[in-house]
Design a protein around this motif. Sequence first.
Motif, short mmCIF file in Angstrom:
data_model
loop_
_atom_site.label_atom_id
_atom_site.label_comp_id
_atom_site.label_asym_id
_atom_site.label_seq_id
_atom_site.Cartn_x
_atom_site.Cartn_y
_atom_site.Cartn_z
N LEU A 1 0.86 -1.17 0.00
CA LEU A 1 0.00 0.00 0.00
C LEU A 1 0.90 1.23 0.00
O LEU A 1 2.03 1.18 0.48
N TYR A 2 0.37 2.33 -0.52
CA TYR A 2 1.15 3.54 -0.65
C TYR A 2 0.40 4.68 0.04
O TYR A 2 -0.47 5.32 -0.55
N LEU A 3 0.72 4.88 1.31
CA LEU A 3 0.06 5.91 2.12
C LEU A 3 0.68 7.26 1.80
O LEU A 3 1.90 7.42 1.85
N THR A 4 -0.17 8.24 1.47
CA THR A 4 0.30 9.58 1.15
C THR A 4 -0.44 10.60 2.00
O THR A 4 -1.60 10.40 2.36
N PHE A 5 0.26 11.69 2.30
CA PHE A 5 -0.33 12.80 3.05
C PHE A 5 -0.14 14.10 2.30
O PHE A 5 0.99 14.42 1.90
N ASP A 6 -1.23 14.83 2.10
CA ASP A 6 -1.15 16.20 1.62
C ASP A 6 -1.06 17.13 2.83
O ASP A 6 -1.50 16.79 3.93
N THR A 7 -0.49 18.32 2.62
CA THR A 7 -0.40 19.26 3.72
C THR A 7 -1.78 19.76 4.13
O THR A 7 -2.77 19.56 3.45
N GLY A 8 -1.82 20.43 5.27
CA GLY A 8 -3.04 21.00 5.83
C GLY A 8 -2.64 21.97 6.91
O GLY A 8 -1.58 22.58 6.84
N HIS A 9 -3.46 22.08 7.96
CA HIS A 9 -3.15 23.07 8.99
C HIS A 9 -2.02 22.64 9.93
O HIS A 9 -1.58 23.41 10.78
N MET A 10 -1.55 21.41 9.80
CA MET A 10 -0.36 20.88 10.50
C MET A 10 -0.58 20.67 11.99
O MET A 10 0.35 20.25 12.69
N GLY A 11 -1.77 20.91 12.49
CA GLY A 11 -2.01 20.75 13.91
C GLY A 11 -1.81 19.33 14.41
O GLY A 11 -1.44 19.11 15.57
N VAL A 12 -2.04 18.36 13.53
CA VAL A 12 -1.87 16.95 13.91
C VAL A 12 -0.59 16.36 13.34
O VAL A 12 -0.33 15.17 13.51
N ALA A 13 0.23 17.16 12.68
CA ALA A 13 1.44 16.65 12.04
C ALA A 13 2.38 15.96 13.02
O ALA A 13 2.90 14.87 12.72
N THR B 1 -12.47 -2.05 2.44
CA THR B 1 -12.42 -1.84 0.99
C THR B 1 -11.02 -1.71 0.40
O THR B 1 -10.84 -1.89 -0.81
N ILE B 2 -10.01 -1.38 1.19
CA ILE B 2 -8.66 -1.18 0.65
C ILE B 2 -8.11 -2.48 0.09
O ILE B 2 -8.26 -3.54 0.69
N ARG B 3 -7.45 -2.37 -1.06
CA ARG B 3 -6.89 -3.54 -1.74
C ARG B 3 -5.40 -3.31 -2.03
O ARG B 3 -4.92 -2.19 -2.08
N SER B 4 -4.70 -4.39 -2.27
CA SER B 4 -3.27 -4.34 -2.58
C SER B 4 -3.00 -3.41 -3.76
O SER B 4 -3.70 -3.45 -4.77
N GLY B 5 -1.97 -2.58 -3.62
CA GLY B 5 -1.60 -1.65 -4.67
C GLY B 5 -2.25 -0.30 -4.59
O GLY B 5 -1.89 0.61 -5.34
N ASP B 6 -3.20 -0.11 -3.66
CA ASP B 6 -3.92 1.16 -3.56
C ASP B 6 -3.01 2.29 -3.06
O ASP B 6 -2.18 2.09 -2.17
N ILE B 7 -3.21 3.47 -3.63
CA ILE B 7 -2.63 4.70 -3.10
C ILE B 7 -3.66 5.31 -2.16
O ILE B 7 -4.81 5.53 -2.55
N LEU B 8 -3.25 5.57 -0.92
CA LEU B 8 -4.15 6.09 0.11
C LEU B 8 -3.87 7.57 0.33
O LEU B 8 -2.73 8.02 0.26
N LEU B 9 -4.93 8.33 0.63
CA LEU B 9 -4.82 9.78 0.79
C LEU B 9 -5.37 10.23 2.13
O LEU B 9 -6.50 9.90 2.50
N ALA B 10 -4.56 11.01 2.86
CA ALA B 10 -5.01 11.71 4.07
C ALA B 10 -4.27 13.05 4.10
O ALA B 10 -3.51 13.38 3.20
N HIS B 11 -4.52 13.84 5.16
CA HIS B 11 -3.97 15.19 5.24
C HIS B 11 -3.35 15.46 6.60
O HIS B 11 -3.68 14.81 7.59
#
Length: 276
Positions: free
Chosen positions: A39-51, A219-229
């Motif tokens: 799996l490929y977990l990715t994070f976009d920036t945001g308010h950084m409060g939880v960074a 629902t997540i499957r092998s090879g998925d790119i995941l998105l959070a912030h």
Amino acid sequence: MAFGHWTTHPVKYVVATVLIAASAGSISATAQKPCEKPLYLTFDTGHMGVAPLIADVLNRQQVKVTFFGAQERTQEGDGSLGEHWAPWWKARAAEGHAFASHTYDHVYWKGDIPSQPGNPPQFRVKPSAGPDADKTFTWTAAQYCEEIRRASQRLQAMTGQAPLPLFRAPGGKTSPALLAAAQSCGYAHVGWAPAGFLGDELSSERASNPALLAQALKTIRSGDILLAHLGIWSRKDPWAPAVLEPLIVGLKERGFCFRTLREHPDFTAWISAHSK
């Protein structure tokens, strides 16, 4: 001569053998295990409060991710790519994470500008951060490329590490012409899998943390790119770290493993060809 040395000093030979064996065992234990369900977990920036909390979880779980950076407004400091957060980014580089551009001023593509055949493409865009936030502009392909490059250069300045030649358009909004323009200046676009939308942008009333966790694990499957912030202003009940750690643990229990986009089969050839 060496053989005579070991036969003359058998204790040294035994000690050396044990040390070599122990060293080999240590190397094999720390080497990256084969990953059959990546799996490929990715994070976009945001308010950084939880960074900082997200970084703690990733470090504790020994998970490497890819961060897409833009200079967004933050709860604390001078923006997500500002000097206040520079040590945070440098620490993530030391941990082995990967980085890529999210456009410097978090610039949304709003539409293509019709042009005559053979003329350079132009785009209607709208930054959501920076001095021109919420204004609409017409940009050339070269201007859009420069916007991608600005974030990439800032990430490199903070981390000391060359970012990947990838980018993610804010909101994932693009057109074939925009993607072609970005590729012409060395950047491939990265979206996410349908199941990889982890829901941290949704309202807490519409999508509770327990519901988002259950949905992702199902629902997540092998090879998925995941998105959070790294923090969403509008969500009252923060998704991270409440969902992040149980999600990672649950996915590991299901046999998944985590890799950065450096190892994604869709991008490895591009990265190799366009890395500086």
